[in-house]
Design a protein around this motif. Structure first.
Motif, mmCIF file in Angstrom:
data_model
loop_
_atom_site.group_PDB
_atom_site.id
_atom_site.type_symbol
_atom_site.label_atom_id
_atom_site.label_comp_id
_atom_site.label_asym_id
_atom_site.label_seq_id
_atom_site.Cartn_x
_atom_site.Cartn_y
_atom_site.Cartn_z
ATOM 1 N N GLY A 75 -8.276 2.757 11.140
ATOM 2 C CA GLY A 75 -6.885 3.169 11.123
ATOM 3 C C GLY A 75 -6.551 4.085 12.284
ATOM 4 N N ARG A 76 -7.481 4.958 12.617
ATOM 5 C CA ARG A 76 -7.247 5.863 13.741
ATOM 6 C C ARG A 76 -7.107 5.084 15.051
ATOM 7 N NH1 ARG A 76 -11.665 8.753 16.669
ATOM 8 N NH2 ARG A 76 -10.626 10.037 18.235
ATOM 9 N N LEU A 77 -7.964 4.092 15.263
ATOM 10 C CA LEU A 77 -7.852 3.281 16.471
ATOM 11 C C LEU A 77 -6.552 2.489 16.480
ATOM 12 C CD1 LEU A 77 -8.837 2.060 19.094
ATOM 13 C CD2 LEU A 77 -10.231 0.457 17.778
ATOM 14 N N LEU A 78 -6.170 1.943 15.327
ATOM 15 C CA LEU A 78 -4.912 1.199 15.245
ATOM 16 C C LEU A 78 -3.733 2.102 15.618
ATOM 17 C CD1 LEU A 78 -3.176 -1.235 14.497
ATOM 18 C CD2 LEU A 78 -3.366 -0.548 12.088
ATOM 19 N N LEU A 116 -6.334 -5.483 14.118
ATOM 20 C CA LEU A 116 -6.708 -4.321 13.315
ATOM 21 C C LEU A 116 -5.816 -4.156 12.092
ATOM 22 C CD1 LEU A 116 -7.748 -1.544 15.853
ATOM 23 C CD2 LEU A 116 -9.139 -3.245 14.663
ATOM 24 N N THR A 117 -4.549 -4.526 12.213
ATOM 25 C CA THR A 117 -3.667 -4.470 11.042
ATOM 26 C C THR A 117 -4.184 -5.405 9.955
ATOM 27 O OG1 THR A 117 -1.721 -3.918 12.381
ATOM 28 C CG2 THR A 117 -1.323 -4.859 10.199
ATOM 29 N N ASP A 118 -4.547 -6.632 10.331
ATOM 30 C CA ASP A 118 -5.081 -7.597 9.369
ATOM 31 C C ASP A 118 -6.398 -7.116 8.775
ATOM 32 O OD1 ASP A 118 -2.920 -9.215 9.866
ATOM 33 O OD2 ASP A 118 -3.992 -10.572 11.225
ATOM 34 N N VAL A 119 -7.246 -6.519 9.620
ATOM 35 C CA VAL A 119 -8.557 -6.057 9.157
ATOM 36 C C VAL A 119 -8.403 -4.934 8.139
ATOM 37 C CG1 VAL A 119 -10.618 -4.787 9.884
ATOM 38 C CG2 VAL A 119 -9.898 -6.812 11.143
ATOM 39 N N VAL A 120 -7.544 -3.967 8.434
ATOM 40 C CA VAL A 120 -7.337 -2.863 7.499
ATOM 41 C C VAL A 120 -6.789 -3.372 6.170
ATOM 42 C CG1 VAL A 120 -5.965 -0.793 7.059
ATOM 43 C CG2 VAL A 120 -7.062 -1.094 9.276
ATOM 44 N N GLU A 121 -5.846 -4.292 6.227
ATOM 45 C CA GLU A 121 -5.264 -4.821 4.994
ATOM 46 C C GLU A 121 -6.262 -5.661 4.209
ATOM 47 O OE1 GLU A 121 -1.814 -6.931 6.224
ATOM 48 O OE2 GLU A 121 -0.614 -5.120 6.597
ATOM 49 N N SER A 122 -7.144 -6.380 4.915
ATOM 50 C CA SER A 122 -8.083 -7.284 4.248
ATOM 51 C C SER A 122 -9.321 -6.573 3.731
ATOM 52 C CB SER A 122 -8.507 -8.402 5.209
ATOM 53 O OG SER A 122 -7.390 -9.163 5.612
ATOM 54 N N TYR A 123 -9.848 -5.631 4.530
ATOM 55 C CA TYR A 123 -11.123 -5.011 4.194
ATOM 56 C C TYR A 123 -10.982 -3.630 3.567
ATOM 57 C CZ TYR A 123 -13.623 -8.746 6.472
ATOM 58 O OH TYR A 123 -14.141 -9.975 6.791
ATOM 59 N N GLY A 124 -9.825 -2.993 3.755
ATOM 60 C CA GLY A 124 -9.643 -1.668 3.183
ATOM 61 C C GLY A 124 -9.885 -1.613 1.683
ATOM 62 N N PRO A 125 -9.298 -2.538 0.899
ATOM 63 C CA PRO A 125 -9.514 -2.481 -0.555
ATOM 64 C C PRO A 125 -10.982 -2.659 -0.943
ATOM 65 C CG PRO A 125 -7.593 -3.832 -0.045
ATOM 66 C CD PRO A 125 -8.273 -3.543 1.260
ATOM 67 N N GLY A 126 -11.727 -3.482 -0.202
ATOM 68 C CA GLY A 126 -13.127 -3.705 -0.544
ATOM 69 C C GLY A 126 -14.003 -2.500 -0.251
ATOM 70 N N TYR A 127 -13.763 -1.864 0.874
ATOM 71 C CA TYR A 127 -14.550 -0.697 1.244
ATOM 72 C C TYR A 127 -14.060 0.561 0.538
ATOM 73 C CZ TYR A 127 -17.345 -2.660 5.055
ATOM 74 O OH TYR A 127 -18.264 -3.355 5.789
ATOM 75 N N GLY A 128 -12.782 0.648 0.300
ATOM 76 C CA GLY A 128 -12.168 1.863 -0.206
ATOM 77 C C GLY A 128 -11.401 2.538 0.918
ATOM 78 N N ALA A 182 5.034 3.775 14.032
ATOM 79 C CA ALA A 182 3.979 3.002 13.385
ATOM 80 C C ALA A 182 2.680 3.783 13.388
ATOM 81 C CB ALA A 182 3.793 1.662 14.097
ATOM 82 N N ALA A 183 2.408 4.493 14.480
ATOM 83 C CA ALA A 183 1.196 5.307 14.558
ATOM 84 C C ALA A 183 1.213 6.397 13.493
ATOM 85 C CB ALA A 183 1.059 5.926 15.944
ATOM 86 N N ARG A 184 2.353 7.052 13.337
ATOM 87 C CA ARG A 184 2.460 8.118 12.334
ATOM 88 C C ARG A 184 2.211 7.573 10.933
ATOM 89 N NH1 ARG A 184 8.074 11.151 11.029
ATOM 90 N NH2 ARG A 184 8.429 9.109 10.075
ATOM 91 N N ARG A 185 2.769 6.409 10.640
ATOM 92 C CA ARG A 185 2.599 5.820 9.306
ATOM 93 C C ARG A 185 1.118 5.547 9.020
ATOM 94 N NH1 ARG A 185 5.644 2.040 10.088
ATOM 95 N NH2 ARG A 185 4.177 0.373 10.584
ATOM 96 N N VAL A 186 0.416 4.969 9.983
ATOM 97 C CA VAL A 186 -1.001 4.656 9.788
ATOM 98 C C VAL A 186 -1.814 5.935 9.628
ATOM 99 C CG1 VAL A 186 -3.041 3.675 10.903
ATOM 100 C CG2 VAL A 186 -0.870 2.449 10.991
ATOM 101 N N LEU A 187 -1.539 6.942 10.442
ATOM 102 C CA LEU A 187 -2.294 8.190 10.379
ATOM 103 C C LEU A 187 -2.025 8.945 9.081
ATOM 104 C CD1 LEU A 187 -1.798 9.338 14.068
ATOM 105 C CD2 LEU A 187 -3.986 8.699 13.017
ATOM 106 N N GLU A 188 -0.779 8.943 8.619
ATOM 107 C CA GLU A 188 -0.469 9.619 7.363
ATOM 108 C C GLU A 188 -1.190 8.954 6.191
ATOM 109 O OE1 GLU A 188 3.779 9.559 7.236
ATOM 110 O OE2 GLU A 188 3.979 11.490 8.277
ATOM 111 N N GLU A 189 -1.259 7.622 6.213
ATOM 112 C CA GLU A 189 -1.979 6.910 5.160
ATOM 113 C C GLU A 189 -3.474 7.220 5.230
ATOM 114 O OE1 GLU A 189 -0.969 2.847 5.796
ATOM 115 O OE2 GLU A 189 1.046 3.023 4.924
ATOM 116 N N ALA A 190 -4.021 7.289 6.435
ATOM 117 C CA ALA A 190 -5.439 7.606 6.592
ATOM 118 C C ALA A 190 -5.726 9.019 6.103
ATOM 119 C CB ALA A 190 -5.858 7.444 8.053
#
Length: 222
Positions: free
Chosen positions: A52-55, A30-42, A67-75
């Motif tokens: 991101g929530r599942l990660l 999921l880390t790789d997916v968010v980094e790879s696909y996030g920019p394309g989708y927005g 790590a969970a807090r960092r991902v959630l804050e970014e989301a």
């Protein structure tokens, strides 16, 4: 029937890895997916926010709340630029943020995020929703008893249901074009007050999986 998005398929694969005992592999995927696909989708796309929530939930299960807090804050930071805090997915992220902050001993952040759930949750989810009741108990507010009179304990990280944000629904992906690159698509509509429509979807991730049911109470990994 619309095709499952690449991010949805990745979430299914991550859950399968987690269920097979490979929690580290699920987190890496999921880390790789968010980094790879996030920019394309927005970054504010519902699929990206839900992934991101599942990660974050997997990070918490791995005893890594930082790590969970960092991902959630970014989301949350990405989502609030486009979505109302009353959207079900944004409420779910707020509840997760509050739970992580409580776990880390940050009462200020916990209260701020639980307050969002209390302010918006009753109208959107209902006053007896488990997350609303848990937030009210944390804030020391009188709870609204459920029809059965039972109290549901605060949900942590024990399971996952696919999130939805309304409006809009995620548009179906177009068929692939030669070379494996996904053809651009134009969303049919966007939510009132949106700063812009989602970006063009990136290439399809191999492996289809059926969609999971819409977002439910913040679940728990068991």
């Amino acid at each position: 029937m619309s095709q499952p998005s690449p991010l949805s398929a990745a979430r299914h694969r991550a859950l399968a890895l987690r269920d097979s005992g490979d929690l580290a592999g699920a987190r890496r995927l999921l880390t790789d997916v968010v980094e790879s696909y996030g920019p394309g989708y927005g970054a504010d796309h519902p699929d990206v926010l839900g992934t991101g929530r599942l990660l974050a939930q997997l990070h918490r299960e791995a005893d890594d709340p930082m790590a969970a807090r960092r991902v959630l804050e970014e989301a949350w930071a990405a989502g609030e630029r486009r979505w109302s805090p009353a959207e079900p997915l944004m409420l779910a992220i707020s509840f997760e943020l509050a739970s992580v902050a409580e776990e880390l001993g940050n009462r200020h952040e916990a209260r701020r995020n639980y307050t969002r759930v209390v302010d918006h949750g009753p109208d959107v989810l209902g006053p007896d929703h488990p997350t609303v009741q848990a937030a009210r108990r944390y804030l020391g507010l009188p709870g609204s008893p459920s029809p059965t009179g039972s109290q549901v304990p605060p949900a942590t990280t024990s399971g996952y249901a696919e999130p939805t944000v309304t409006p809009p629904s995620t548009p179906p992906l177009p068929p692939p074009v030669p070379g494996g690159v996904q053809a651009p698509s134009t969303p049919t509509h966007q939510p009132p007050g949106s700063a812009g429509s989602p970006s063009t979807p990136p290439p399809q991730v191999p492996g289809d999986a059926p969609e999971v049911s819409p977002w439910a109470p913040s679940p728990t990994f068991g």
